[in-house]
Structure formats: C-alpha cells, structure tokens
Design an enzyme around this catalytic site. Structure first.
Site, PDB file in Angstrom:
ATOM      1  N   GLY A 133       0.902  -1.191   0.077  1.00 46.79           N
ATOM      2  CA  GLY A 133       0.007   0.042  -0.193  1.00 46.79           C
ATOM      3  C   GLY A 133       0.811   1.315   0.029  1.00 46.79           C
ATOM      4  O   GLY A 133       1.771   1.352  -0.719  1.00 46.79           O
ATOM      5  N   GLY A 173       4.930   1.305   0.079  1.00 48.09           N
ATOM      6  CA  GLY A 173       5.832   0.690  -1.089  1.00 48.09           C
ATOM      7  C   GLY A 173       5.626  -0.631  -1.534  1.00 48.09           C
ATOM      8  O   GLY A 173       4.566  -1.211  -1.325  1.00 48.09           O
ATOM      9  N   GLY A 231      -2.622  -1.832  -7.442  1.00 49.01           N
ATOM     10  CA  GLY A 231      -1.555  -2.991  -7.421  1.00 49.01           C
ATOM     11  C   GLY A 231      -1.623  -3.633  -8.853  1.00 49.01           C
ATOM     12  O   GLY A 231      -0.295  -4.009  -9.130  1.00 49.01           O
ATOM     13  N   ASP A 232      -2.468  -3.375  -9.555  1.00 50.51           N
ATOM     14  CA  ASP A 232      -2.646  -3.915 -11.120  1.00 50.51           C
ATOM     15  C   ASP A 232      -1.290  -3.169 -11.708  1.00 50.51           C
ATOM     16  O   ASP A 232      -0.727  -3.639 -12.760  1.00 50.51           O
ATOM     17  CB  ASP A 232      -3.870  -3.864 -11.567  1.00 50.51           C
ATOM     18  CG  ASP A 232      -4.938  -4.561 -10.828  1.00 50.51           C
ATOM     19  OD1 ASP A 232      -4.466  -5.755 -10.263  1.00 50.51           O
ATOM     20  OD2 ASP A 232      -5.950  -4.386 -10.769  1.00 50.51           O
TER      21      ASP A 232
END
Length: 313
Positions: free
Chosen positions: A222, A225, A251-252
């Site tokens: 998150g 890093g 995240g993608d």
C-alpha cells in the site's frame, strides 16, 4: 508481448462523494464506468505505456457487451459465456478512502472453463514474454485453475506472473513454477497463516513461499511501497506521498510497471512503485500515462532493516 488472463472481469463503476455516510442521501460529484478486472487493468496500463499486450477474458450478457465497448482498441480475445459479466461499484471519498462493492460474477460451466484455457493456449503458442493470471475466480471455476495455467505456461516456456488471493493463490503457490507472485501484505499473511508485522517477517514469509518452487515475489504494501524478494536478494522501494483519489487497480498498475520495465530487478521494482504511486492519484480505475509516472522519485533500498515495522516504513 505480455498476455493477461482475467477469469472474472467486470465493468467498474466509480462514484465520487465528499464523505460516505450510511443511511443518508448523498450527492455524487463524478461518475465513471471503466473496463475492469485485475488482468484487464494490467493490460490497460501496459497499453497506455506502449507495451504490446493482449487480454484473454470471458464475456457474457449485456454486461459483457458493455465491457467489450469499454475495452475500446485494447487487443483482446473474448470467450463467450452464458452468464452475465459482473458490475462492481467503488465509492471514493475526498480523503482518498475507497469502499468497494464487488459482485461475485457469473458461474462458468466446465465447458466454458475449458474454452477459456484453450483460448489462452492459442495465445501462448505465439510466444509472449509473460502471461499474467490475475484476479478472483468466478463460481464454477476450479480452485486449481491457476495451477492449470501455470502448467500451460511452463509447457510453452512462458514466464507466469500470478496475482490472486485465497484458495486459488494457495493452490498455485504450493504447486510451484510461478515466476512472479504478487500478493499484497494481507494476502501473503493469509497464505502463510500468520501476522507479518516487520520487514523481516514479510521477507521470511516470501522466502518460505519461494521454497515451494516459485522464483520471486513482489509484495505490495500500500502506501508503504513494495518489497521484491528472490532467492538471493531483497529490495524495498517507496515513492513520495501523494493525494490519494482511488486505490482501486493500483496494485495492478504496479504489476504492469514491473513487467513493462527492463531486466534489472531494481529498475522493475522502481517502476512498479512509480506506477502504483501514480495510479492512486488518479480517479476510479484510471491507469497512469507515461507523463504521470515519476520513476526518479522512487527510493530503492537493498536489504532493508528486517526489524523495521511494516507500517512505519
């Protein structure tokens, strides 16, 4: 070329409000509908960055027709199914808080699952550099679907990046042969079955998973890093603080940044964090353009202090 597989894609609706209050009538300041599903998001981000990509996904019903329209000129292979492609809703507040309402999606028949894998195999035969298997599995799909994907990828000599959770993640991770696992902090803790409060705990858990026969792990944290772990090395990277508008799909985008960079693990990690940082500053599931990404603002540290609490990085 990077191939993506999204077994449970969606049409993602985002509503922006000042503050989400249960039971109240709220005014929405902005709305948008975008093609969604984790693998689709990866492909969209790669496409914007000019990286050749192709998406494989099932589509059905009116939702599937809308999804195909929203995909626009993204190169893709769609597999028709009888069920209705799902719609997800995300409500984002001005302080960056995001509330997601994810529908379960359609039920795939065994024949539809086989057709999806056959479409994937056709694309694997063209020799992509990577295949990304990403997201939740719809009802009807077996928990070992990603194990079967890993076997197909290995048979064609194609590296596999896997981003999922729960039983599908455990089945594929324990079967081994995954080139890159991309769990977030919570998913890795769930896979290992214990809390991971420190950097050393995260690295130890990642190495345990690599011991099952996998090659590397990119653990996203998150706002703290990401950590990249391979059998010999560990790196941590973090970007500058930015105003968060939406965390959906960040995240993608991190995974897309990692795969779209050069061969150096450090540069891959740097780009992963840069793309993820850029993504959270954008609305909905908007993917960053090259002008949004500031890779030179990312700090990369080799062998970070194992005693550091993750939430204080």
């Amino acid at each position: 070329m990077i191939l993506t597989l999204t077994p449970n894609p969606s049409v993602d609706h985002t509503l922006e409000v000042e503050r989400l209050i249960r039971g109240e009538v709220l005014r929405v300041s902005a709305t948008r509908a975008q093609a969604g599903g984790k693998g689709v998001n990866v492909a969209r981000a790669l496409r914007v960055a000019g990286v050749p990509t192709r998406a494989v996904l099932p589509v059905g019903g009116g939702g599937g027709a809308e999804l195909v329209t929203l995909l626009g000129d993204l190169p893709c292979v769609t597999v028709p199914i009888a069920g209705e492609t799902r719609a997800n809703v995300a409500v984002t507040e001005t302080d960056g808080t995001t509330t997601k309402l994810n529908a379960p999606g359609p039920t795939l028949t065994p024949g539809e699952t086989d057709a999806l894998l056959a479409a994937l195999e056709d694309e694997l035969s063209a020799g992509p550099e990577w295949v990304v298997a990403s997201g939740s599995l719809p009802a009807g799909a077996p928990d070992d679907l990603y194990v079967r994907v890993a076997e197909l990828a290995a048979s064609y000599g194609v590296a596999l990046a896997l981003d999922t959770s729960g039983k599908p993640l455990e089945a594929a991770a324990r079967a081994g042969s995954v080139s890159l696992l991309k769990p977030n902090h919570e998913e890795l803790a769930g896979l290992i079955g214990r809390e991971l409060p420190t950097v050393g705990d995260v690295v130890g858990a990642a190495r345990e998973v690599l011991g099952w026969g996998n090659s590397s792990a990119l653990v996203t944290l998150g706002g703290h890093g990401a950590i990249l772990v391979d059998p010999e090395n560990t790196w941590w990277a973090r970007g500058p603080e930015v105003r968060t508008r939406s965390t959906v799909g960040a995240g993608d985008c991190s995974l897309a940044g990692f795969l779209g960079a050069g061969d150096s693990p450090v540069e891959r990690l740097r780009h992963a964090v840069a793309w993820g940082t850029a993504a959270v500053s954008l609305p909905g599931t908007t993917v960053p353009s090259p002008g949004d990404v500031a890779s030179d603002s990312i700090t990369v540290v080799a062998d970070p202090d194992p005693l550091s609490p993750v939430d204080q990085l």
